[in-house]
Design an enzyme around this catalytic site. Structure first.
Site, PDB file in Angstrom:
ATOM      1  N   GLY A  13      37.731  38.908  48.437  1.00  0.00           N
ATOM      2  CA  GLY A  13      37.840  40.421  47.880  1.00  0.00           C
ATOM      3  C   GLY A  13      39.458  41.074  48.878  1.00  0.00           C
ATOM      4  N   ASN A  15      42.430  41.500  47.337  1.00  0.00           N
ATOM      5  CA  ASN A  15      42.758  42.711  46.787  1.00  0.00           C
ATOM      6  C   ASN A  15      42.168  43.851  46.865  1.00  0.00           C
ATOM      7  OD1 ASN A  15      45.217  41.047  44.533  1.00  0.00           O
ATOM      8  ND2 ASN A  15      43.236  39.286  44.823  1.00  0.00           N
ATOM      9  N   MET A  84      33.703  37.973  39.052  1.00  0.00           N
ATOM     10  CA  MET A  84      33.863  36.438  37.872  1.00  0.00           C
ATOM     11  C   MET A  84      32.861  36.368  37.112  1.00  0.00           C
ATOM     12  SD  MET A  84      36.371  35.102  39.709  1.00  0.00           S
ATOM     13  CE  MET A  84      35.801  33.582  39.083  1.00  0.00           C
ATOM     14  N   ASN A 101      41.968  44.549  35.142  1.00  0.00           N
ATOM     15  CA  ASN A 101      41.962  43.229  35.870  1.00  0.00           C
ATOM     16  C   ASN A 101      43.440  42.182  36.361  1.00  0.00           C
ATOM     17  OD1 ASN A 101      40.054  41.043  36.136  1.00  0.00           O
ATOM     18  ND2 ASN A 101      41.132  39.634  34.783  1.00  0.00           N
ATOM     19  N   HIS A 103      45.546  39.214  37.079  1.00  0.00           N
ATOM     20  CA  HIS A 103      45.151  37.247  36.964  1.00  0.00           C
ATOM     21  C   HIS A 103      46.362  36.901  37.459  1.00  0.00           C
ATOM     22  CE1 HIS A 103      43.695  34.219  34.871  1.00  0.00           C
ATOM     23  NE2 HIS A 103      44.871  33.208  34.427  1.00  0.00           N
TER      24      HIS A 103
HETATM   25  C1  GRF Z   1      42.621  37.080  43.013  1.00  0.00           C
HETATM   26  O1  GRF Z   1      43.921  35.695  42.818  1.00  0.00           O
HETATM   27  C2  GRF Z   1      43.096  37.535  41.187  1.00  0.00           C
HETATM   28  O2  GRF Z   1      43.449  37.083  40.976  1.00  0.00           O
HETATM   29  C3  GRF Z   1      41.579  37.112  41.083  1.00  0.00           C
HETATM   30  O3  GRF Z   1      40.906  36.825  41.355  1.00  0.00           O
HETATM   31  C4  GRF Z   1      41.636  36.412  42.658  1.00  0.00           C
HETATM   32  C5  GRF Z   1      40.077  37.161  43.988  1.00  0.00           C
HETATM   33  O4  GRF Z   1      41.012  36.998  45.079  1.00  0.00           O
HETATM   34  N1  GRF Z   1      40.995  37.621  39.583  1.00  0.00           N
HETATM   35  P1  GRF Z   1      40.087  38.088  46.447  1.00  0.00           P
HETATM   36  O5  GRF Z   1      38.895  38.287  45.897  1.00  0.00           O
HETATM   37  O6  GRF Z   1      41.473  39.363  45.810  1.00  0.00           O
HETATM   38  O7  GRF Z   1      40.488  37.669  47.436  1.00  0.00           O
END
Ligand code: GRF
Length: 184
Positions: A13, A15, A84, A101, A103
Site C-alpha cells: 500500500g 502507492n 492483485m 491502474n 503498472h
Molecule cells: C506497485 O509497483 C504497482 O505498480 C503494482 O503493484 C505495486 C504495489 O505496491 N501494480 P504498493 O502496494 O503500492 O506498495
C-alpha cells in the site's frame, strides 16, 4: 465537479499512502484481510473495507458487492494500486472507463505481475511506469500517462526497484490531478 475516488489494494500500500496524503480518498478496499495497506488506512484516518473472494459463491457475487460499495459511495473513479486481481466482467461493465491502474513498467513492455523483475532480467537499459485504463485484458487498457526510468550501470535489482517506485509516487498523483481529482 469534484471527483470522488476509491483505492483498491491487496498488499503493502505504499502507492495508496502517497495518494491518500495528497487527495481525499472516500475509502480503501483491500481483498486481503491481512494486508498492511489496512494499517496504513487506519493511521491515515481513511475508511476501509475488506472482504475476500473466498467469502462469496463466485467472482460475480464478489464484484457485485464491490459495485454496491462503489455506488453507495458515489465513486467516480476507481484507483487500483497494487490490486492483485483481474477485474472481471461484473465490475468492468459497471465502471468501464472509470477504473485506472498503475503498472511498474513501460507498457506494452513487460505486462503481468512481475513487471520490474521481468525488465531487470531482460537487461533493458530503461524501463518505466504506466498509468492506464483497465479493460478485460492484463495491463492492456488505454495508456493515460507513462514515464521512462533508466537502469543505471551500478543498479542492483533493489535500487532499480526503488527508482521505479519513486516514479510511481510521482506519476499517480500527476494523473489524478490531470483527471480533475481535487487535492486535499
Ligand atoms: C506497485 O509497483 C504497482 O505498480 C503494482 O503493484 C505495486 C504495489 O505496491 N501494480 P504498493 O502496494 O503500492 O506498495
Amino acid at each position: 465537479m469534484t471527483k470522488k475516488i476509491a483505492v483498491f489494494a491487496s498488499g503493502n500500500g505504499s502507492n495508496f499512502q502517497v495518494i491518500a496524503e495528497q487527495f481525499p480518498v472516500a475509502f480503501l478496499f483491500s481483498d486481503k484481510r491481512e494486508a498492511y495497506v489496512l494499517e496504513r488506512a487506519e493511521n491515515l484516518g481513511v475508511t476501509s473495507y475488506t472482504f475476500e473472494l473466498k467469502d462469496f459463491a463466485d467472482k460475480a457475487a464478489y464484484e457485485t458487492a464491490l459495485v454496491d460499495l462503489l455506488n453507495q459511495n458515489q465513486i467516480d473513479l476507481v484507483v487500483l494500486a497494487g490490486y492483485m486481481k483481474i477485474v472481471g466482467p461484473t465490475l468492468l461493465s459497471a465502471y468501464e472507463g472509470r477504473i485506472i491502474n498503475i503498472h511498474p513498467a513501460y507498457l506494452p513492455e513487460f505486462p503481468g505481475a512481475h513487471g520490474i523483475e521481468d525488465a531487470w532480467e531482460a537487461g533493458v537499459a530503461e524501463s518505466g511506469v504506466t498509468v492506464h485504463y483497465v479493460d478485460a485484458g492484463v495491463d492492456t487498457g488505454q495508456i493515460i500517462k507513462q514515464v521512462r526510468v533508466p537502469r543505471l550501470p551500478e543498479d542492483t535489482l533493489e535500487t532499480f526497484e526503488a527508482r521505479i517506485h519513486e516514479a510511481e509516487y510521482a506519476l499517480y498523483p500527476e494523473v489524478l490531478r490531470e483527471s480533475r481529482v481535487v487535492k486535499k
